[in-house]
Write a protein that holds these residues in place. Sequence first.
Motif, PDB file in Angstrom:
ATOM      1  N   SER A 292     -10.714  88.455 152.698  1.00  0.00           N
ATOM      2  CA  SER A 292     -10.304  87.121 152.237  1.00  0.00           C
ATOM      3  C   SER A 292      -9.495  86.383 153.297  1.00  0.00           C
ATOM      4  CB  SER A 292      -9.499  87.232 150.931  1.00  0.00           C
ATOM      5  OG  SER A 292     -10.284  87.807 149.906  1.00  0.00           O
ATOM      6  N   ARG A 293      -9.936  86.453 154.530  1.00  0.00           N
ATOM      7  CA  ARG A 293      -9.239  85.761 155.618  1.00  0.00           C
ATOM      8  C   ARG A 293      -9.593  84.273 155.615  1.00  0.00           C
ATOM      9  NH1 ARG A 293      -6.737  89.887 155.318  1.00  0.00           N
ATOM     10  NH2 ARG A 293      -6.446  91.419 156.992  1.00  0.00           N
ATOM     11  N   VAL A 294      -8.682  83.474 156.160  1.00  0.00           N
ATOM     12  CA  VAL A 294      -8.878  82.035 156.259  1.00  0.00           C
ATOM     13  C   VAL A 294      -8.316  81.570 157.594  1.00  0.00           C
ATOM     14  CG1 VAL A 294      -6.700  81.503 155.091  1.00  0.00           C
ATOM     15  CG2 VAL A 294      -8.546  79.815 155.112  1.00  0.00           C
ATOM     16  N   GLU A 295      -8.948  80.574 158.178  1.00  0.00           N
ATOM     17  CA  GLU A 295      -8.512  80.060 159.473  1.00  0.00           C
ATOM     18  C   GLU A 295      -8.521  78.540 159.444  1.00  0.00           C
ATOM     19  OE1 GLU A 295      -9.924  80.073 164.199  1.00  0.00           O
ATOM     20  OE2 GLU A 295     -10.733  81.549 162.769  1.00  0.00           O
ATOM     21  N   SER A 329     -13.368  79.891 155.634  1.00  0.00           N
ATOM     22  CA  SER A 329     -13.112  81.148 154.938  1.00  0.00           C
ATOM     23  C   SER A 329     -14.429  81.909 154.920  1.00  0.00           C
ATOM     24  CB  SER A 329     -12.604  80.900 153.519  1.00  0.00           C
ATOM     25  OG  SER A 329     -12.427  82.118 152.822  1.00  0.00           O
ATOM     26  N   PRO A 330     -14.632  82.857 155.837  1.00  0.00           N
ATOM     27  CA  PRO A 330     -15.959  83.471 155.991  1.00  0.00           C
ATOM     28  C   PRO A 330     -16.354  84.417 154.863  1.00  0.00           C
ATOM     29  CG  PRO A 330     -14.398  84.470 157.498  1.00  0.00           C
ATOM     30  CD  PRO A 330     -13.691  83.319 156.862  1.00  0.00           C
ATOM     31  N   ASP A 331     -15.383  85.134 154.274  1.00  0.00           N
ATOM     32  CA  ASP A 331     -15.745  86.112 153.248  1.00  0.00           C
ATOM     33  C   ASP A 331     -14.536  86.377 152.369  1.00  0.00           C
ATOM     34  OD1 ASP A 331     -17.106  87.968 151.745  1.00  0.00           O
ATOM     35  OD2 ASP A 331     -16.822  89.613 153.174  1.00  0.00           O
ATOM     36  N   SER A 332     -14.637  86.018 151.082  1.00  0.00           N
ATOM     37  CA  SER A 332     -13.537  86.195 150.142  1.00  0.00           C
ATOM     38  C   SER A 332     -14.034  86.876 148.874  1.00  0.00           C
ATOM     39  CB  SER A 332     -12.893  84.849 149.790  1.00  0.00           C
ATOM     40  OG  SER A 332     -12.340  84.232 150.937  1.00  0.00           O
ATOM     41  N   ASP A 333     -13.101  87.550 148.208  1.00  0.00           N
ATOM     42  CA  ASP A 333     -13.403  88.211 146.942  1.00  0.00           C
ATOM     43  C   ASP A 333     -13.263  87.191 145.822  1.00  0.00           C
ATOM     44  OD1 ASP A 333     -13.714  89.823 144.765  1.00  0.00           O
ATOM     45  OD2 ASP A 333     -12.376  91.392 145.468  1.00  0.00           O
ATOM     46  N   ALA A 334     -14.372  86.775 145.229  1.00  0.00           N
ATOM     47  CA  ALA A 334     -14.343  85.730 144.206  1.00  0.00           C
ATOM     48  C   ALA A 334     -14.010  86.265 142.819  1.00  0.00           C
ATOM     49  CB  ALA A 334     -15.683  84.997 144.154  1.00  0.00           C
ATOM     50  N   THR A 347     -16.174  76.193 153.926  1.00  0.00           N
ATOM     51  CA  THR A 347     -15.595  75.438 155.030  1.00  0.00           C
ATOM     52  C   THR A 347     -15.078  74.107 154.487  1.00  0.00           C
ATOM     53  OG1 THR A 347     -17.683  74.346 155.596  1.00  0.00           O
ATOM     54  CG2 THR A 347     -17.211  76.446 156.682  1.00  0.00           C
ATOM     55  N   ASP A 348     -14.129  73.523 155.168  1.00  0.00           N
ATOM     56  CA  ASP A 348     -13.669  72.179 154.804  1.00  0.00           C
ATOM     57  C   ASP A 348     -13.138  71.488 156.038  1.00  0.00           C
ATOM     58  OD1 ASP A 348     -10.435  71.798 154.593  1.00  0.00           O
ATOM     59  OD2 ASP A 348     -11.002  73.900 154.369  1.00  0.00           O
ATOM     60  N   LYS A 349     -13.213  70.172 156.028  1.00  0.00           N
ATOM     61  CA  LYS A 349     -12.698  69.384 157.128  1.00  0.00           C
ATOM     62  C   LYS A 349     -12.090  68.094 156.587  1.00  0.00           C
ATOM     63  CE  LYS A 349     -17.069  67.010 158.197  1.00  0.00           C
ATOM     64  NZ  LYS A 349     -18.061  66.728 159.266  1.00  0.00           N
ATOM     65  N   LEU A 350     -11.103  67.614 157.303  1.00  0.00           N
ATOM     66  CA  LEU A 350     -10.387  66.400 156.915  1.00  0.00           C
ATOM     67  C   LEU A 350     -10.120  65.588 158.168  1.00  0.00           C
ATOM     68  CD1 LEU A 350      -8.720  64.630 154.909  1.00  0.00           C
ATOM     69  CD2 LEU A 350      -6.776  66.122 155.426  1.00  0.00           C
ATOM     70  N   ALA A 382     -16.596  69.375 152.418  1.00  0.00           N
ATOM     71  CA  ALA A 382     -16.376  70.779 152.081  1.00  0.00           C
ATOM     72  C   ALA A 382     -17.670  71.408 151.603  1.00  0.00           C
ATOM     73  CB  ALA A 382     -15.299  70.916 151.001  1.00  0.00           C
ATOM     74  N   THR A 383     -17.829  72.689 151.914  1.00  0.00           N
ATOM     75  CA  THR A 383     -18.957  73.484 151.423  1.00  0.00           C
ATOM     76  C   THR A 383     -18.414  74.762 150.808  1.00  0.00           C
ATOM     77  OG1 THR A 383     -19.272  74.653 153.519  1.00  0.00           O
ATOM     78  CG2 THR A 383     -20.454  72.577 153.218  1.00  0.00           C
TER      79      THR A 383
END
Length: 456
Positions: A292-295, A329-334, A347-350, A382-383
């Motif tokens: 569940s990493r995020v960058e 966020s490439p791979d998270s536990d939903a 992914t998201d962008k602003l 966002a996707t």
Amino acid sequence: MRLRTLLAASTAVVLALPVPSWAQVADTPDATASTSPGQAASAAPQTGDQDIVVTARKRAETLLDVPIAATAISGNTLTERGINSVREAAALTPGLNIASDGAGRAFVSIRGVGVTLVQSVQPGVGLFINGIYQPNTSYLNNPLLDIDRIEVLRGPQGTLYGKNTLGGAINVITRQPSNAVEARGNLSFAGPDDSILASASVSGPIIRDKLQVRIAAGHRQQDGFLRNPLLGTDASPFKTDSLNGTIRFAPVDDIVLTVNGYYDWVKGANTPYARVTGPTDYSRNVQFNALSRVEYRYRGVNARLETPIDAINSKFTLVGSYDARNGISPDSDADFGPLDIARSAGTDKLRTKTVEARLDTEIGSTLSSLFGLFYSRETTGATDTTRIVPANLIRLTNNATQADTYAAFGTLFWKPTTAWKSPSAFATTMRSAAPPATSRSRSARSACPRPSPTRS
């Protein structure tokens, strides 16, 4: 029970010429900038409240002259207390509460007014850096780098600061370059989560009185206090690198152009829901089957032009900014559990562009005005991909928004004279202004008969 240990060592190196930092000094470019409306004043608390200069009303004023419930925390105080982020600085500010459960999330309120913040929700408390609005509050978790002071304004600030300031505003003021050659450094280490913090900055003139530059960089990382025994790794690591620079250009007297740019890299984890096994077990475990990493990557540039207009006794300020944020966020536990039921990635962008123009006019010795125009454009994209593992089902979501904001604002400032500040002073002034009574008027009043009481 996990044994707690703490090892901390910090060093600070300051190489600077002995120059005064009071706002009253006017023989350096910094002092000129600090007296300009809306400029990030370089003055810091020195001998009392009368020396604390803030820009709470888009102009440089002493804290005692600002009729707002405000708190100003100097950069030296932040360093001495070991405070490394705006979120931690909330402990020194009455009424301000900031909490976070992830690298890109924050919960902020002032006097109980605010909203829960995620990437797509605008805050209820406005965040500003050098007076420039920040559309997202992930900065609250970022390490403070070369900060001169933090101003916290309590209560609605919509008149001068615009939208999203119902609860108040947080204004972070960075150090500005000057003619003084200066270097700063800070290094600290603490356990048991192996927290490392290092920062450094250098500032000085390229052309004295004309062109000055400041460059700062920082690094922070920690393992966190959460463990994932299922994967045998840390569940909430945090790492960030920051780089920013400021150029101050004064081609002629009283005309100042300040340009600032920044780039931040942030790596962390999504919301780390944890389980505590008992009331005396201080170790917290996360039962996720994904890291569940995020960058996040933040970058931006802003410019401020200030020039006097002597014909109308005014100062004109033009501010423009561009800010960008990319998140992945490439791979998270939903499903937030040990079973491999659902996985998600996104992914998201602003992108944010703002322009603001202000005219600060001195109408008289006790009356002044501030009028301005503001425009901003925010575009988001966002996707989100969610996969149900047992059934091999995939759901794909795309979202894109665009928002334009227009605003015109204005206010009048009236500063009462000393006669209005205390009843005794006002009464003394009125008595001195009244003409003395003549003996004729006194004899006329004494000769006037009083009405005698009547009986029914």
